[in-house]
Design an enzyme around this catalytic site. Sequence first.
Site, PDB file in Angstrom:
ATOM      1  N   SER A 147       0.878  -1.178   0.000  1.00  0.00           N
ATOM      2  CA  SER A 147       0.000   0.000   0.000  1.00  0.00           C
ATOM      3  C   SER A 147       0.908   1.218   0.000  1.00  0.00           C
ATOM      4  O   SER A 147       2.105   1.115   0.322  1.00  0.00           O
ATOM      5  CB  SER A 147      -0.842  -0.017   1.283  1.00  0.00           C
ATOM      6  N   TYR A 160      -2.082  -1.268  10.618  1.00  0.00           N
ATOM      7  CA  TYR A 160      -2.002  -1.419   9.156  1.00  0.00           C
ATOM      8  C   TYR A 160      -0.667  -0.891   8.631  1.00  0.00           C
ATOM      9  O   TYR A 160       0.019  -1.555   7.855  1.00  0.00           O
ATOM     10  CB  TYR A 160      -3.183  -0.665   8.538  1.00  0.00           C
TER      11      TYR A 160
HETATM   12  P1  NAD Z   1     -11.235  -6.423   0.373  1.00  0.00           P
HETATM   13  O1  NAD Z   1     -11.808  -6.226   1.735  1.00  0.00           O
HETATM   14  O2  NAD Z   1     -12.073  -6.176  -0.814  1.00  0.00           O
HETATM   15  O3  NAD Z   1     -10.636  -7.901   0.254  1.00  0.00           O
HETATM   16  C1  NAD Z   1      -9.834  -8.443   1.270  1.00  0.00           C
HETATM   17  C2  NAD Z   1     -10.044  -9.948   1.258  1.00  0.00           C
HETATM   18  O4  NAD Z   1      -9.188 -10.507   2.264  1.00  0.00           O
HETATM   19  C3  NAD Z   1     -11.486 -10.342   1.599  1.00  0.00           C
HETATM   20  O5  NAD Z   1     -11.981 -11.257   0.653  1.00  0.00           O
HETATM   21  C4  NAD Z   1     -11.345 -10.958   2.982  1.00  0.00           C
HETATM   22  O6  NAD Z   1     -12.311 -11.997   3.225  1.00  0.00           O
HETATM   23  C5  NAD Z   1      -9.935 -11.490   2.947  1.00  0.00           C
HETATM   24  N1  NAD Z   1      -9.412 -11.669   4.306  1.00  0.00           N
HETATM   25  C6  NAD Z   1      -9.349 -10.736   5.280  1.00  0.00           C
HETATM   26  N2  NAD Z   1      -8.900 -11.305   6.411  1.00  0.00           N
HETATM   27  C7  NAD Z   1      -8.658 -12.621   6.133  1.00  0.00           C
HETATM   28  C8  NAD Z   1      -8.203 -13.724   6.901  1.00  0.00           C
HETATM   29  N3  NAD Z   1      -7.925 -13.625   8.219  1.00  0.00           N
HETATM   30  N4  NAD Z   1      -8.072 -14.915   6.291  1.00  0.00           N
HETATM   31  C9  NAD Z   1      -8.390 -15.055   4.985  1.00  0.00           C
HETATM   32  N5  NAD Z   1      -8.863 -14.049   4.212  1.00  0.00           N
HETATM   33  C10 NAD Z   1      -8.985 -12.842   4.797  1.00  0.00           C
HETATM   34  O7  NAD Z   1      -9.913  -5.528   0.371  1.00  0.00           O
HETATM   35  P2  NAD Z   1      -9.009  -4.959  -0.811  1.00  0.00           P
HETATM   36  O8  NAD Z   1      -9.207  -3.502  -0.815  1.00  0.00           O
HETATM   37  O9  NAD Z   1      -9.149  -5.731  -2.047  1.00  0.00           O
HETATM   38  O10 NAD Z   1      -7.563  -5.207  -0.173  1.00  0.00           O
HETATM   39  C11 NAD Z   1      -6.680  -6.208  -0.632  1.00  0.00           C
HETATM   40  C12 NAD Z   1      -5.270  -5.801  -0.247  1.00  0.00           C
HETATM   41  O11 NAD Z   1      -4.959  -4.562  -0.872  1.00  0.00           O
HETATM   42  C13 NAD Z   1      -5.055  -5.597   1.256  1.00  0.00           C
HETATM   43  O12 NAD Z   1      -3.812  -6.112   1.653  1.00  0.00           O
HETATM   44  C14 NAD Z   1      -5.077  -4.099   1.398  1.00  0.00           C
HETATM   45  O13 NAD Z   1      -4.322  -3.664   2.500  1.00  0.00           O
HETATM   46  C15 NAD Z   1      -4.430  -3.686   0.082  1.00  0.00           C
HETATM   47  N6  NAD Z   1      -4.699  -2.322  -0.303  1.00  0.00           N
HETATM   48  C16 NAD Z   1      -5.977  -1.903  -0.516  1.00  0.00           C
HETATM   49  C17 NAD Z   1      -6.195  -0.588  -0.871  1.00  0.00           C
HETATM   50  C18 NAD Z   1      -7.561  -0.041  -1.126  1.00  0.00           C
HETATM   51  O14 NAD Z   1      -7.683   1.178  -1.256  1.00  0.00           O
HETATM   52  N7  NAD Z   1      -8.595  -0.855  -1.230  1.00  0.00           N
HETATM   53  C19 NAD Z   1      -5.120   0.299  -1.007  1.00  0.00           C
HETATM   54  C20 NAD Z   1      -3.838  -0.168  -0.789  1.00  0.00           C
HETATM   55  C21 NAD Z   1      -3.637  -1.487  -0.443  1.00  0.00           C
END
Ligand code: NAD
Length: 265
Positions: A147, A160
């Site tokens: 991120s 985080y």
């Molecule tokens: P999201 O909530 O859409 O998806 C996250 C997924 O991880 C979900 O399907 C959830 O069920 C799964 N998950 C969470 N905890 C879990 C666990 N204990 N065991 C198994 N599965 C688990 O989120 P996203 O936005 O797609 O995020 C994905 C990655 O991208 C993350 O690492 C997040 O930090 C990173 N990220 C997201 C953003 C953003 O703006 N959305 C920005 C930068 C980085």
Amino acid sequence: MTSQFHAASGPPAQGPGAVDLSGRTALVTGGGSGIGRATAEALAAAGALVHVADRDADAAKAVAAATGGVAHVVDLADAEAVGALPGAVDILVNNAGLQHVAPIEDFPADRFELIQKVMLTAPFLLMRHCLPHMYAGGWGRLVNVSSMHGLRASAFKSAYVAAKHGLEGLSKVAALEGAPHGVTSNCVNPGYVRTPLVEGQIAAQAAAHGIPSDEVVADVLLDRSAIKRLIEPEEVAAVCVWLCGPHTSYITGASLPVDGGWGAR
Ligand code: NAD
């Protein structure tokens, strides 16, 4: 098993820069939603067999069914369950994550620990689990979805930001160790992506500030971004797949911002 995917979704894209992952196997954590889902779909479209690991059983199964892959219902905070995931994969996408927003003095210690387990310990355990297969084959890709918070801090996101900064260090060590074995390790560093994780934050901030959602996006989330729109999950997925392609084997130990100019300020 790869041909099972081809039957479902057609052959991989052709042309300059096209990534053909036919015969490769990938594991995507958090593959049931958002960036993980888009990455699972993009890897499958490039020809890979994709293992979709998520704690949300319905989501994991839906993505696996749509991509001709295999669903694994797993809580990544459970080290034993992580060890039961497939280790014979060529591509590991450490993507699963969660957020908790609170000042340090109010931050629940168990929530802090859970975030480290899911977002830092599980990637380490999965690297340990998958690297022997990659080393044996002389090729592997570790793609760590970090991120901009792996490179910068924001107030109230201690767990985080700490976990993502840890993932950055882990990724660099894996790059050094993997280089003699044909294994690269990189971080992808998005700004704010249009996923359920962020939509939840928008709703919460709109309620907290008493302002409409579009003002939260423009004035709060995108304050530092030069490009005033959220990133689509497919745009992040494309970078993840590009790192598995034919022209990126010299890119390792890097952190690739997909941030609309946030880091340029
Ligand atoms: P999201 O909530 O859409 O998806 C996250 C997924 O991880 C979900 O399907 C959830 O069920 C799964 N998950 C969470 N905890 C879990 C666990 N204990 N065991 C198994 N599965 C688990 O989120 P996203 O936005 O797609 O995020 C994905 C990655 O991208 C993350 O690492 C997040 O930090 C990173 N990220 C997201 C953003 C953003 O703006 N959305 C920005 C930068 C980085």
